[in-house]
Write a protein that holds these residues in place. Sequence first.
Motif, PDB file in Angstrom:
ATOM      1  N   UNK A 258     -11.285  50.382  -8.569  1.00  8.87           N
ATOM      2  CA  UNK A 258     -10.277  51.075  -7.936  1.00  8.87           C
ATOM      3  C   UNK A 258      -9.331  49.915  -7.352  1.00  8.87           C
ATOM      4  N   UNK A 259      -7.954  50.135  -7.690  1.00 12.52           N
ATOM      5  CA  UNK A 259      -6.953  49.153  -7.084  1.00 12.52           C
ATOM      6  C   UNK A 259      -6.253  49.907  -5.769  1.00 12.52           C
ATOM      7  N   UNK A 260      -6.388  51.190  -5.748  1.00 10.13           N
ATOM      8  CA  UNK A 260      -6.129  51.917  -4.534  1.00 10.13           C
ATOM      9  C   UNK A 260      -7.041  52.353  -3.449  1.00 10.13           C
ATOM     10  N   UNK A 261      -7.013  53.604  -2.942  1.00  9.60           N
ATOM     11  CA  UNK A 261      -8.187  53.698  -2.090  1.00  9.60           C
ATOM     12  C   UNK A 261      -9.404  54.205  -2.531  1.00  9.60           C
ATOM     13  N   UNK A 262      -9.380  54.841  -3.955  1.00 11.09           N
ATOM     14  CA  UNK A 262     -10.573  55.151  -4.464  1.00 11.09           C
ATOM     15  C   UNK A 262     -10.761  55.159  -5.785  1.00 11.09           C
ATOM     16  N   UNK A 266     -14.646  58.759  -7.471  1.00 13.01           N
ATOM     17  CA  UNK A 266     -14.499  59.266  -6.160  1.00 13.01           C
ATOM     18  C   UNK A 266     -13.082  60.437  -6.043  1.00 13.01           C
ATOM     19  N   UNK A 267     -12.197  60.104  -6.912  1.00 12.69           N
ATOM     20  CA  UNK A 267     -11.023  61.109  -6.726  1.00 12.69           C
ATOM     21  C   UNK A 267     -11.465  62.210  -7.242  1.00 12.69           C
ATOM     22  N   UNK A 627       4.351  45.738 -27.126  1.00  7.26           N
ATOM     23  CA  UNK A 627       3.004  46.201 -26.737  1.00  7.26           C
ATOM     24  C   UNK A 627       2.695  47.225 -25.678  1.00  7.26           C
ATOM     25  N   UNK A 628       1.679  48.045 -25.476  1.00  8.39           N
ATOM     26  CA  UNK A 628       1.706  48.745 -24.334  1.00  8.39           C
ATOM     27  C   UNK A 628       0.947  48.178 -23.367  1.00  8.39           C
ATOM     28  N   UNK A 629       1.445  48.265 -22.124  1.00  6.86           N
ATOM     29  CA  UNK A 629       1.097  47.378 -20.971  1.00  6.86           C
ATOM     30  C   UNK A 629      -0.347  47.802 -20.503  1.00  6.86           C
ATOM     31  N   UNK A 630      -1.196  46.830 -20.054  1.00  6.83           N
ATOM     32  CA  UNK A 630      -2.335  47.101 -19.597  1.00  6.83           C
ATOM     33  C   UNK A 630      -2.336  47.708 -18.151  1.00  6.83           C
ATOM     34  N   UNK A 631      -3.433  48.089 -17.603  1.00  5.23           N
ATOM     35  CA  UNK A 631      -3.448  48.633 -16.306  1.00  5.23           C
ATOM     36  C   UNK A 631      -3.137  47.736 -15.346  1.00  5.23           C
ATOM     37  N   UNK A 632      -1.796  48.029 -14.476  1.00  7.71           N
ATOM     38  CA  UNK A 632      -1.481  47.130 -13.553  1.00  7.71           C
ATOM     39  C   UNK A 632      -0.657  45.985 -14.032  1.00  7.71           C
ATOM     40  N   UNK A 633      -0.286  45.902 -15.250  1.00 10.54           N
ATOM     41  CA  UNK A 633       0.604  44.916 -15.877  1.00 10.54           C
ATOM     42  C   UNK A 633       2.159  45.208 -15.730  1.00 10.54           C
ATOM     43  N   UNK A 746      -4.924  55.484  -9.418  1.00 11.51           N
ATOM     44  CA  UNK A 746      -4.691  54.023  -9.223  1.00 11.51           C
ATOM     45  C   UNK A 746      -6.084  53.307  -9.471  1.00 11.51           C
ATOM     46  N   UNK A 747      -6.633  53.870 -10.744  1.00 12.43           N
ATOM     47  CA  UNK A 747      -8.244  53.478 -10.941  1.00 12.43           C
ATOM     48  C   UNK A 747      -7.976  53.083 -12.371  1.00 12.43           C
ATOM     49  N   UNK A 748      -8.611  51.738 -12.520  1.00 12.18           N
ATOM     50  CA  UNK A 748      -8.663  51.148 -13.834  1.00 12.18           C
ATOM     51  C   UNK A 748     -10.173  51.399 -14.521  1.00 12.18           C
ATOM     52  N   UNK A 749     -10.025  52.468 -15.193  1.00 13.91           N
ATOM     53  CA  UNK A 749     -11.243  53.071 -15.774  1.00 13.91           C
ATOM     54  C   UNK A 749     -11.332  53.028 -17.160  1.00 13.91           C
ATOM     55  N   UNK A 750     -12.299  52.468 -17.597  1.00 13.62           N
ATOM     56  CA  UNK A 750     -12.555  52.355 -19.375  1.00 13.62           C
ATOM     57  C   UNK A 750     -13.623  53.001 -19.831  1.00 13.62           C
ATOM     58  N   UNK A 751     -13.548  53.660 -20.912  1.00 11.49           N
ATOM     59  CA  UNK A 751     -14.373  54.254 -21.779  1.00 11.49           C
ATOM     60  C   UNK A 751     -14.517  52.836 -22.804  1.00 11.49           C
ATOM     61  N   UNK A 752     -15.847  52.872 -23.608  1.00  8.39           N
ATOM     62  CA  UNK A 752     -16.246  51.779 -24.321  1.00  8.39           C
ATOM     63  C   UNK A 752     -17.274  52.368 -25.549  1.00  8.39           C
TER      64      UNK A 752
END
Length: 768
Positions: A258-262, A266-267, A627-633, A746-752
């Motif tokens: 989470x870079x924001x509240x949740x 949680x969201x 290039x595509x921007x990474x989360x928050x970049x 506002x979540x930096x959530x990855x699948x792998x």
Amino acid sequence: MKASGLMTGAAIAALSAALGGVPALAQQLDVITVTAQKREQDVTDVPISISVVTGETLDDFEIGTLDDLQLSVPNFQVTQTGIGTQMYIRGIGTGNDPAFEQSVAQFIDGVSYGRARLTRAPFFDLERVEVLRGPQSVLFGKNTTGGALSLITARPTTEFEAGIDLSYMFDVEETTLDAYVSGPLSENLSGRLAMRAGSTGGFVATPNLGEDGPQEDDFAVRGTLFFTPTLNFDATLKVEHNSFDVEGREIEVSQDVATGPVTYAQALNAVGLTGAMTNTQFDFIRDADADEYSNNTVSNVTLTTNTDFDAGTLTTVTGYVSYDRDELADLDFTNYYILTGLVTEEYEQFSQEIRFSSDTSERLSWIGGVYFQSSTLDTGDVTGFGGSIANLGYAPLANVGIERAYEQDSTAYAVFGEATFNATDRLRVIGGLRWTYEEKDASRQIVATTSPNSFGAPLATNPATLGILSAGLGVALNNPGMAGHDLNQSREEDRLTPSIMVEFDATDTLMLFASYKEGFKGGGFDVRGNSTAFFEFDDETVTAYEAGLRSDLLGGRMQLNATAYFAQYENLQISQFDGTIGFNVGNAGETEVAGVDLDTRIALTDELTLSAGLSYLDFEYTDFRRGNCAFGETPDGDVVNGIQLCDYTGRRGRFTPETTGFARLDYVRTMQNGVDFVSTLNVGYTGEHNIHDNLDSNGQVDAYTLVDLRIGLDAERWGIALVGRNLLDEEILTFSANVPFASSVGANTHYAVPLRPQVFGVQGSLRF
């Protein structure tokens, strides 16, 4: 260079001492014969950075896919992604889009298998695998800008032989049965019939569905006939059918920051999707609600003829390849129906190569030929929005599908030649040139329909639905009243790709070489894009320089090879996830790749042999502002289709570890009654590198070491062995990207995608 030779006694002693003392009575190494230059040669005579994995090694460690093969080959990586397969050599590979041909081209018995889906087919009953690094654009053709992977199947024998191999891996309940029978059918005709049947129980748990995945069943059968009616003519006909069906996948959520509240989990709970994400770390447990499947069939027919004349040999290779694919994937990585992907794909290819190889005993020898290939790709997919997407604030999208239809016809022609001039007994100059012409016709249409999980459903008409898809998600639609997405375009291109090599035999056992090569991979038309603005993408090109040595030392008991390389790439073809439901396809400007490949084989004693390889890679995007921007970049690159992207200039790419290597110890000790004790220890090392689609810093994975061990008993008619894979139980991720819709909260959530964890098994074999 001569296949073997003698050094002076002083030189042998000096090198032996440097190596810690190689016993003087050690056996000579077996000669490994390859066809990397369309002729049979000792591997130490080939001025190419090459790794060879023999059929025996493939069988010993149950290497039946490219995923397993990469552990024995430095600077070679394979990974699955959310929607496809990617293969890289020296950091050069091809992204997700089905329209892409592969920068690392795969060939089976001389026939191009250029589509990404064909790399998923299990392989079996092989004589060897040759991994050629760097562009191979003269003899192998276009689409080898990164390298070539050449698989050679086992040939019919002139004497009867048959065998059965059965293995079982306990932890994943994997059973594999291989069988073959080979021998003469008449005076001038021999045949070989081989088959493989296998199943696996999976290694990633899906508690919501009560099962592990991926569960795979595969079956393959191959028949080969070898006909020699006269002393100067032979023909080989091979027919093969392969099916592999998979349920579930090994993809899981690896982080939810989470870079924001949740967090995203949680969201989802807050909007009524309770328990949508229960596993948000790498633990071989995943959330999913769809009954995922992937059903695939691959068929091929190959006819190869050789006619010997006084001046040389005329060879023809006629190939037909086809595959069908039907797939359903859970794309939201939750326990609710938010997003799925339904895919169908059909491909057919016909190719014809005719080449003449002159007598190599002359001062000037050459190979020349012509090549023709035609192919048809027909693919469609439906991005389906389930009812639960309403909880995310997209109620008009519930139970709606985005259906994409794509067709492409391609025709290619080529003329090629390579000549070797023996300037002296020790100095050779090799020049090559290939001219390629290709034309492609493609069409793509996208519509919104009233079904998220079927093709051909009625069109969606709700203005709110169409508005969200168009304005909110950036999808151009061909529904009535929309901007229209019904594209038809054609392109044609032709290229000259030269190469020149110089070889010098410094001694009877040491060859030095240097080369200059150019190559290209054809442009085309984007399958996965949602916008009409960038349907076409350009070809990628490469200019490469290599220098190195090939040596046969210690009276044939040691081989040492080294290659240094530098390559400049223009317009690398890329495909990057845009964070919602689309992919951006384009070209990456300029890229530089440099490094060193080392490999060696040493007969330490009559019973112990060491094989090892080490590669160093320096990779840099030197001009890549799209290039595509990474989360928050913060975007700092070019503006494309109204969106500012990020500048990747100065960065390393994905799958570019600085150091990779492997070492294998083979030990054979003869016991009583003709029984051998055998053991093989295989160690593979991969340095730290980034695996994230958009180079997110959280996608950096640590270095890891994979250790495999096989211990067994072998006799003339039988064998039994215990096998352990990944003995250190390393937990390894090979690819990651962002979960759709997570960034909206506002979540930096990855699948792998993880590699298989530690497994143990038993093998048994019978020979007749």
